[in-house]
Write a protein that holds these residues in place. Structure first.
Motif, PDB file in Angstrom:
ATOM      1  N   GLU A  51     -10.387  -7.928 -13.156  1.00 33.56           N
ATOM      2  CA  GLU A  51      -8.960  -7.904 -12.837  1.00 33.56           C
ATOM      3  C   GLU A  51      -8.273  -6.702 -13.469  1.00 33.56           C
ATOM      4  OE1 GLU A  51      -6.955 -11.511 -13.765  1.00 33.56           O
ATOM      5  OE2 GLU A  51      -7.663 -12.513 -11.945  1.00 33.56           O
ATOM      6  N   VAL A  52      -7.370  -6.099 -12.691  1.00 24.37           N
ATOM      7  CA  VAL A  52      -6.581  -4.963 -13.163  1.00 24.37           C
ATOM      8  C   VAL A  52      -5.109  -5.370 -13.113  1.00 24.37           C
ATOM      9  CG1 VAL A  52      -5.922  -2.563 -12.763  1.00 24.37           C
ATOM     10  CG2 VAL A  52      -8.274  -3.301 -12.324  1.00 24.37           C
ATOM     11  N   GLY A  53      -4.406  -5.186 -14.211  1.00 20.71           N
ATOM     12  CA  GLY A  53      -3.002  -5.547 -14.268  1.00 20.71           C
ATOM     13  C   GLY A  53      -2.101  -4.442 -13.747  1.00 20.71           C
ATOM     14  N   LEU A  54      -1.025  -4.841 -13.077  1.00 16.62           N
ATOM     15  CA  LEU A  54      -0.031  -3.905 -12.559  1.00 16.62           C
ATOM     16  C   LEU A  54       1.359  -4.426 -12.896  1.00 16.62           C
ATOM     17  CD1 LEU A  54      -1.346  -3.475  -8.879  1.00 16.62           C
ATOM     18  CD2 LEU A  54      -1.851  -1.972 -10.809  1.00 16.62           C
ATOM     19  N   ASP A  55       2.303  -3.495 -13.100  1.00 12.52           N
ATOM     20  CA  ASP A  55       3.680  -3.954 -13.156  1.00 12.52           C
ATOM     21  C   ASP A  55       4.193  -4.081 -11.722  1.00 12.52           C
ATOM     22  OD1 ASP A  55       4.600  -1.413 -12.245  1.00 12.52           O
ATOM     23  OD2 ASP A  55       4.827  -0.681 -14.308  1.00 12.52           O
ATOM     24  N   ARG A  56       5.388  -4.619 -11.557  1.00 11.51           N
ATOM     25  CA  ARG A  56       5.895  -4.910 -10.212  1.00 11.51           C
ATOM     26  C   ARG A  56       6.019  -3.642  -9.376  1.00 11.51           C
ATOM     27  NH1 ARG A  56       6.588 -10.159  -8.270  1.00 11.51           N
ATOM     28  NH2 ARG A  56       7.270 -10.633 -10.370  1.00 11.51           N
ATOM     29  N   ASP A  57       6.501  -2.561  -9.970  1.00 11.35           N
ATOM     30  CA  ASP A  57       6.670  -1.316  -9.225  1.00 11.35           C
ATOM     31  C   ASP A  57       5.322  -0.781  -8.757  1.00 11.35           C
ATOM     32  OD1 ASP A  57       8.334   1.086  -8.386  1.00 11.35           O
ATOM     33  OD2 ASP A  57       6.916   2.037  -9.750  1.00 11.35           O
ATOM     34  N   GLU A  58       4.309  -0.862  -9.610  1.00 10.30           N
ATOM     35  CA  GLU A  58       2.978  -0.400  -9.213  1.00 10.30           C
ATOM     36  C   GLU A  58       2.423  -1.230  -8.063  1.00 10.30           C
ATOM     37  OE1 GLU A  58       1.150   1.377 -13.389  1.00 10.30           O
ATOM     38  OE2 GLU A  58       1.120  -0.790 -13.031  1.00 10.30           O
ATOM     39  N   ALA A 115       2.276   8.269   2.646  1.00  4.90           N
ATOM     40  CA  ALA A 115       2.383   7.150   1.711  1.00  4.90           C
ATOM     41  C   ALA A 115       3.012   7.594   0.398  1.00  4.90           C
ATOM     42  CB  ALA A 115       1.005   6.551   1.454  1.00  4.90           C
ATOM     43  N   PRO A 116       3.580   6.662  -0.354  1.00  4.57           N
ATOM     44  CA  PRO A 116       4.156   7.007  -1.668  1.00  4.57           C
ATOM     45  C   PRO A 116       3.077   7.406  -2.665  1.00  4.57           C
ATOM     46  CG  PRO A 116       4.145   4.628  -1.355  1.00  4.57           C
ATOM     47  CD  PRO A 116       3.756   5.236  -0.032  1.00  4.57           C
ATOM     48  N   ASP A 117       3.505   8.070  -3.710  1.00  2.00           N
ATOM     49  CA  ASP A 117       2.591   8.532  -4.761  1.00  2.00           C
ATOM     50  C   ASP A 117       1.986   7.337  -5.496  1.00  2.00           C
ATOM     51  OD1 ASP A 117       1.288  10.061  -6.682  1.00  2.00           O
ATOM     52  OD2 ASP A 117       3.052  10.089  -7.991  1.00  2.00           O
ATOM     53  N   THR A 118       0.688   7.347  -5.636  1.00  2.00           N
ATOM     54  CA  THR A 118      -0.003   6.259  -6.341  1.00  2.00           C
ATOM     55  C   THR A 118      -0.722   6.755  -7.588  1.00  2.00           C
ATOM     56  OG1 THR A 118      -1.945   6.537  -4.904  1.00  2.00           O
ATOM     57  CG2 THR A 118      -0.320   4.872  -4.260  1.00  2.00           C
ATOM     58  N   SER A 119      -0.327   7.934  -8.075  1.00  3.05           N
ATOM     59  CA  SER A 119      -0.955   8.445  -9.292  1.00  3.05           C
ATOM     60  C   SER A 119      -0.692   7.462 -10.432  1.00  3.05           C
ATOM     61  CB  SER A 119      -0.391   9.822  -9.648  1.00  3.05           C
ATOM     62  OG  SER A 119       1.009   9.767  -9.803  1.00  3.05           O
ATOM     63  N   GLY A 120      -1.692   7.244 -11.237  1.00  4.53           N
ATOM     64  CA  GLY A 120      -1.591   6.292 -12.337  1.00  4.53           C
ATOM     65  C   GLY A 120      -2.068   4.900 -11.979  1.00  4.53           C
ATOM     66  N   ILE A 121      -2.331   4.648 -10.688  1.00  4.37           N
ATOM     67  CA  ILE A 121      -2.847   3.353 -10.260  1.00  4.37           C
ATOM     68  C   ILE A 121      -4.355   3.466 -10.062  1.00  4.37           C
ATOM     69  CG2 ILE A 121      -2.769   1.561  -8.484  1.00  4.37           C
ATOM     70  CD1 ILE A 121       0.105   2.339  -7.924  1.00  4.37           C
ATOM     71  N   ASP A 122      -5.086   2.541 -10.642  1.00  7.46           N
ATOM     72  CA  ASP A 122      -6.544   2.543 -10.565  1.00  7.46           C
ATOM     73  C   ASP A 122      -7.009   2.624  -9.111  1.00  7.46           C
ATOM     74  OD1 ASP A 122      -9.301   1.900 -10.679  1.00  7.46           O
ATOM     75  OD2 ASP A 122      -8.997   0.698 -12.482  1.00  7.46           O
ATOM     76  N   GLU A 123      -7.925   3.564  -8.827  1.00  8.34           N
ATOM     77  CA  GLU A 123      -8.450   3.726  -7.466  1.00  8.34           C
ATOM     78  C   GLU A 123      -9.150   2.458  -6.979  1.00  8.34           C
ATOM     79  OE1 GLU A 123      -8.330   5.956  -5.053  1.00  8.34           O
ATOM     80  OE2 GLU A 123      -6.881   7.123  -6.193  1.00  8.34           O
ATOM     81  N   ALA A 124      -9.729   1.709  -7.914  1.00  6.97           N
ATOM     82  CA  ALA A 124     -10.402   0.471  -7.531  1.00  6.97           C
ATOM     83  C   ALA A 124      -9.410  -0.534  -6.963  1.00  6.97           C
ATOM     84  CB  ALA A 124     -11.135  -0.131  -8.731  1.00  6.97           C
ATOM     85  N   VAL A 125      -8.173  -0.505  -7.458  1.00  6.26           N
ATOM     86  CA  VAL A 125      -7.123  -1.383  -6.939  1.00  6.26           C
ATOM     87  C   VAL A 125      -6.799  -1.022  -5.501  1.00  6.26           C
ATOM     88  CG1 VAL A 125      -4.649  -1.894  -7.113  1.00  6.26           C
ATOM     89  CG2 VAL A 125      -6.085  -1.951  -9.162  1.00  6.26           C
ATOM     90  N   LEU A 126      -6.580   0.263  -5.249  1.00  5.65           N
ATOM     91  CA  LEU A 126      -6.237   0.713  -3.905  1.00  5.65           C
ATOM     92  C   LEU A 126      -7.369   0.422  -2.923  1.00  5.65           C
ATOM     93  CD1 LEU A 126      -4.659   4.144  -4.905  1.00  5.65           C
ATOM     94  CD2 LEU A 126      -3.463   2.018  -4.366  1.00  5.65           C
ATOM     95  N   GLN A 127      -8.604   0.594  -3.377  1.00 13.11           N
ATOM     96  CA  GLN A 127      -9.741   0.347  -2.499  1.00 13.11           C
ATOM     97  C   GLN A 127      -9.860  -1.127  -2.152  1.00 13.11           C
ATOM     98  OE1 GLN A 127     -11.757   3.021  -1.328  1.00 13.11           O
ATOM     99  NE2 GLN A 127     -12.170   1.382   0.143  1.00 13.11           N
ATOM    100  N   VAL A 138       3.884 -10.475  -1.140  1.00 11.51           N
ATOM    101  CA  VAL A 138       3.914 -11.013  -2.501  1.00 11.51           C
ATOM    102  C   VAL A 138       4.431  -9.963  -3.483  1.00 11.51           C
ATOM    103  CG1 VAL A 138       2.461 -11.804  -4.408  1.00 11.51           C
ATOM    104  CG2 VAL A 138       2.157 -12.763  -2.119  1.00 11.51           C
ATOM    105  N   ALA A 139       3.975  -8.718  -3.331  1.00  9.61           N
ATOM    106  CA  ALA A 139       4.425  -7.651  -4.228  1.00  9.61           C
ATOM    107  C   ALA A 139       5.927  -7.415  -4.107  1.00  9.61           C
ATOM    108  CB  ALA A 139       3.659  -6.364  -3.929  1.00  9.61           C
ATOM    109  N   HIS A 140       6.482  -7.601  -2.902  1.00  5.95           N
ATOM    110  CA  HIS A 140       7.901  -7.342  -2.642  1.00  5.95           C
ATOM    111  C   HIS A 140       8.739  -8.624  -2.615  1.00  5.95           C
ATOM    112  CE1 HIS A 140       6.038  -3.578  -1.308  1.00  5.95           C
ATOM    113  NE2 HIS A 140       7.225  -3.026  -1.441  1.00  5.95           N
ATOM    114  N   ALA A 141       8.173  -9.722  -3.053  1.00  8.31           N
ATOM    115  CA  ALA A 141       8.842 -11.016  -2.922  1.00  8.31           C
ATOM    116  C   ALA A 141      10.195 -11.051  -3.618  1.00  8.31           C
ATOM    117  CB  ALA A 141       7.936 -12.127  -3.456  1.00  8.31           C
ATOM    118  N   GLU A 142      10.296 -10.467  -4.802  1.00 14.32           N
ATOM    119  CA  GLU A 142      11.574 -10.472  -5.522  1.00 14.32           C
ATOM    120  C   GLU A 142      12.649  -9.730  -4.747  1.00 14.32           C
ATOM    121  OE1 GLU A 142      10.927 -11.009 -10.308  1.00 14.32           O
ATOM    122  OE2 GLU A 142      11.160  -8.991  -9.491  1.00 14.32           O
TER     123      GLU A 142
END
Length: 255
Positions: free
Chosen positions: A62-69, A86-98, A199-203
């Protein structure tokens, strides 16, 4: 016995009394403040808050993310799949995006989850000309902006009053079904792209429930874990939500 020893022996009862008095004061403070303090820490389903707002299960764990990520990652994957910038995803683990792009492997279930947070200051809304409440219409427009035109159902101009279970949020104009037919692995992957994005945009979008692929996510669960969906009989593809993502928004309080 020395003078110091005599004075030390006299101090012990005083220290003991002071210690007991301090403990009594702490106990009293906890009795008054404890419930309020714990409510800020304790989730609605009995778990203490802590850790990242969102998590994604990858092959490496498991990889943790904050809401914005989480919002940037799910939006980037959805737009990339459409060939859109697409928006910039620098700083986000490539494994998450994959993992988000590939979808859950086999029957592993959802990959991304975020803590639930149901807003308590919303007002109840009435249907608009589309058959959706303004809140649900805003959700539909947000989905279209990211995913393009989709196969939608569960609402109609003037509203609907049949075709769904009793107490369905579709009858209130608060729910939209997004279809991914026929049921194939590719459509399942695309369905999870949307479900994770919701789910990511639920708030931001006041999402209450997301149901897909025998699972559901609830904004009322502070832990935000996906749970098994108990479909009514006869448990076909529609009732199990295998061929569509159901999403609805919060009702709000009456005026």
């Amino acid at each position: 016995m020395t003078v110091d020893e005599t004075q030390g022996g006299r101090r012990r009862p005083v220290r003991l009394l002071l210690g007991l008095l301090l403990l009594a004061m702490l106990a009293g403070a906890l009795a008054v403040l404890g419930p309020g303090l714990l409510s800020g820490l304790r989730a609605g389903d009995g778990w203490l808050r802590g850790g990242p707002e969102c998590t994604v299960g990858t092959s490496d764990g498991e990889v943790g993310l904050d809401r914005d990520e989480a919002k940037r990652a799910t939006t980037a994957v959805a737009l990339t799949a459409r060939g859109v910038e697409a928006p910039d995803t620098s700083g986000i683990d490539e494994a998450v995006l994959q993992r988000l792009a590939d979808g859950p492997p086999g029957n592993a279930g959802p990959s991304l989850t975020c803590r639930g947070s149901a807003a308590g200051d919303l007002r109840e809304q009435q249907l608009t000309a589309t058959g959706l409440t303004p809140r649900a219409e805003r959700l539909r427009e947000a989905m279209t902006a990211v995913f393009g035109e989709q196969s939608l159902g569960g609402f109609a101009p003037g509203g609907i009053d049949r075709g769904h279970g009793a107490e369905s949020t579709h009858y209130d104009g608060r729910a939209v079904d997004v279809f991914f037919r026929p049921v194939t692995e590719e459509n399942r992957r695309e369905g999870w792209l949307l479900a994770h994005w919701l789910v990511a945009h639920a708030e931001d979008l006041d999402v209450q429930y997301v149901i897909f692929d025998d699972r559901f996510w609830s904004a009322h669960s502070a832990r935000g874990q996906w749970q098994d969906y108990d479909a009514p009989e006869p448990g076909n593809e529609i009732l199990r939500h295998l061929d569509h993502v159901h999403v609805d928004v919060l009702r709000g309080d009456p005026d």
